[in-house]
Design an enzyme around this catalytic site. Structure first.
Site, PDB file in Angstrom:
ATOM      1  N   HIS A   4       0.972  -1.639   0.350  1.00 29.24           N
ATOM      2  CA  HIS A   4      -0.274  -0.465   0.334  1.00 29.24           C
ATOM      3  C   HIS A   4       0.477   1.105  -0.060  1.00 29.24           C
ATOM      4  CE1 HIS A   4      -2.567  -3.191   2.281  1.00 29.24           C
ATOM      5  NE2 HIS A   4      -2.960  -2.890   1.253  1.00 29.24           N
ATOM      6  N   HIS A  63      35.358 -36.617   8.626  1.00 28.93           N
ATOM      7  CA  HIS A  63      34.392 -37.555   7.463  1.00 28.93           C
ATOM      8  C   HIS A  63      35.462 -37.708   6.971  1.00 28.93           C
ATOM      9  CE1 HIS A  63      33.653 -33.467   7.099  1.00 28.93           C
ATOM     10  NE2 HIS A  63      33.554 -33.416   5.576  1.00 28.93           N
ATOM     11  N   ASP A  92      33.613 -32.345  12.978  1.00 32.50           N
ATOM     12  CA  ASP A  92      33.566 -33.696  12.332  1.00 32.50           C
ATOM     13  C   ASP A  92      34.660 -33.507  11.457  1.00 32.50           C
ATOM     14  OD1 ASP A  92      33.373 -35.517  11.007  1.00 32.50           O
ATOM     15  OD2 ASP A  92      31.101 -35.275  10.526  1.00 32.50           O
ATOM     16  N   ASP A 141      29.454 -33.331   1.071  1.00 36.24           N
ATOM     17  CA  ASP A 141      28.911 -33.159   2.742  1.00 36.24           C
ATOM     18  C   ASP A 141      27.243 -33.010   2.612  1.00 36.24           C
ATOM     19  OD1 ASP A 141      31.198 -32.750   4.771  1.00 36.24           O
ATOM     20  OD2 ASP A 141      31.123 -30.426   3.643  1.00 36.24           O
TER      21      ASP A 141
END
Ligand code: FES
Ligand SMILES: [Fe+2]
Length: 440
Positions: free
Chosen positions: A104, A209, A206, A347
């Site tokens: 508006h 991994h 981590d 990942d």
């Protein structure tokens, strides 16, 4: 009604149930207790250098506009028009004198004041409407650390300095290297179909991994398996974490910036000390969602329900570096940790697959093991500030992240969060740290 999340997280046993990655109720509770309370990274100085420069971002699901003010300061407010709740600013970034809502036509200035309302005189009686009451909701606290602006909706939150605590020392290894600072370039944004915590715990913790998840990427790039060498992991009071291999194992390739880097070596050592000049940089997360890696990528993740998040990533380059070096860093990040990057794709596949499996009732009620190197963490050892473990293959960073997550999820106020930490004898205020770390 709040969920007792401690049913699913037992940090002392190192066990977590996947319910916390799946449950819509827990997610709603996170919006209130994690996202509406934590310090969240909003923008770097270099993203909004000039007055009127703005950038749109999020704190959790709440859209936020961050604007450079006339006096050089920064303001941030909820990107929501007070009329019917439409988004005020619809551009990702730019420069503006004011923001006009496209529904508006209400107009807000860059400081977050409502300054114009179409047909105001005829449509609104002054006794029921005063423009000055209806600016967008400001971010309650906004503080910057080394040019990185963080905001929180909670006025009762600890200061940003206390919130970062010892993590600031590790952050500085990345971003306090040069007097001229860093510059954010090359933004990429993408969506991953997984819970935000599956992602956040990785740079906290981590490194384990790497050799398996990234084996083919490493082969393609001519990087062999990671030799088992010295390294560490840090876990902070407020859920932050980082891990790194000490110097000596990475294949150092020639860089177009070698001469510039050699020229600036003394400056870096002067600022952050020998040890952080060469090491203490791996992957890191400032809880809940501000991540950075040694190669220069920084990213925030914005949660989008329990099973999706957006990644917004930039590449940080030394502001004064020659153009060829900036370009080399940009391309390296692009090839490794962008949506098309070799490591990034590896990942994401893990997180998406974990998330799918958590749909299963048995899968999300079977405890997962977070006990790696449990009981080995010590405070202020080997000159390293805070709680560290002597190997980057550890779950200490994750345990710390979920310990803090639980503090937030179980506590109605910040005072209760701090109380829980004090009961465990955890330091809750920042202390000055030497560039060489802590001495015992
Ligand atoms: S919703 Fe913004 S002007 Fe109506
Ligand atoms: Fe990875």
């Amino acid at each position: 009604m709040t969920t007792d999340v401690s049913r699913f997280i037992d940090v002392d046993r190192g066990e977590i149930q996947g319910e916390i990655f799946h449950s819509a109720e827990i997610y709603e509770q996170e919006l209130e207790r994690v996202w509406a309370r934590s310090w969240v990274f909003l923008a770097h100085d270099s993203m909004i250098p000039k007055r009127g420069d703005f950038i749109q971002t999020y704190i959790g699901e709440d859209p936020v506009v961050v604007v450079r003010q006339r006096d050089g300061g920064v303001k941030a407010f909820l990107n929501q028009c007070r009329h019917r709740g439409m988004r005020i600013c619809r551009a990702d970034r730019g420069n503006a004198k004011a923001f006009m809502c496209s529904f508006h036509g209400w107009v807000y200035d860059t400081a977050g004041n409502l300054i114009e309302v179409p047909h105001e005189e005829t449509a609104y009686r002054p006794e029921v409407f005063d423009k000055s009451d209806w600016g967008p909701r400001p971010v309650a606290r906004l503080e910057s650390y080394r040019g990185f602006w963080f905001g929180t909706w909670d006025a009762e939150a600890p200061s940003l300095t206390d919130y970062l605590g010892d993590m600031a020392w590790y952050f500085d290894a990345h971003f306090d290297r040069y007097a001229s600072g860093f510059e954010a370039i090359a933004v990429h944004k993408w969506v991953i179909g997984a819970n935000w915590k599956l992602n956040a715990e990785q740079p906290s913790s981590d490194m384990y991994h790497g050799d398996v998840t990234h084996v083919s990427a490493k082969q393609v790039m001519g990087i062999g398996p990671t030799p088992d060498r010295e390294g560490h992991q840090f876990s902070g009071t407020f859920g932050h974490g980082t891990g790194w291999w000490d110097v000596g194992g990475n294949t150092r390739r020639a860089s177009v910036g070698d001469a510039w880097l050699a020229d600036h070596r003394e400056e870096v050592v002067e600022r952050v000390g020998e040890r952080r000049a060469d090491g203490v940089r791996g992957h890191a997360n400032i809880f809940p969602n501000f991540m950075f890696l040694h190669n220069g990528t920084i990213r925030v993740t914005h949660p989008r329900g329990p099973d999706e998040f957006e990644v917004w990533a930039w590449t940080m380059v030394p502001a004064d570096a020659p153009a060829e070096l900036k370009e080399e860093i940009r391309v390296k990040v692009l090839r490794t940790f962008s949506p098309g990057g070799l490591f990034e794709q590896d990942d994401a596949e893990n997180w998406v697959e974990e998330q799918r499996i958590m749909r299963g009732y048995m899968a999300r009620r079977s405890p997962l093991v977070y006990t790696m190197r449990m009981g080995e963490a010590r405070r202020d050892q080997h000159g390293l500030p805070g709680l560290t473990v002597d190997h980057p293959y550890a779950d200490e960073g994750s345990r710390g992240m979920y310990r803090h997550y639980l503090d937030l999820m179980m506590s109605p106020t910040w005072a209760d969060v701090i109380e829980r930490k004090r009961e465990r004898d955890e330091p809750v205020t920042a202390r000055p740290l030497d560039k060489n770390g802590v001495s015992r």
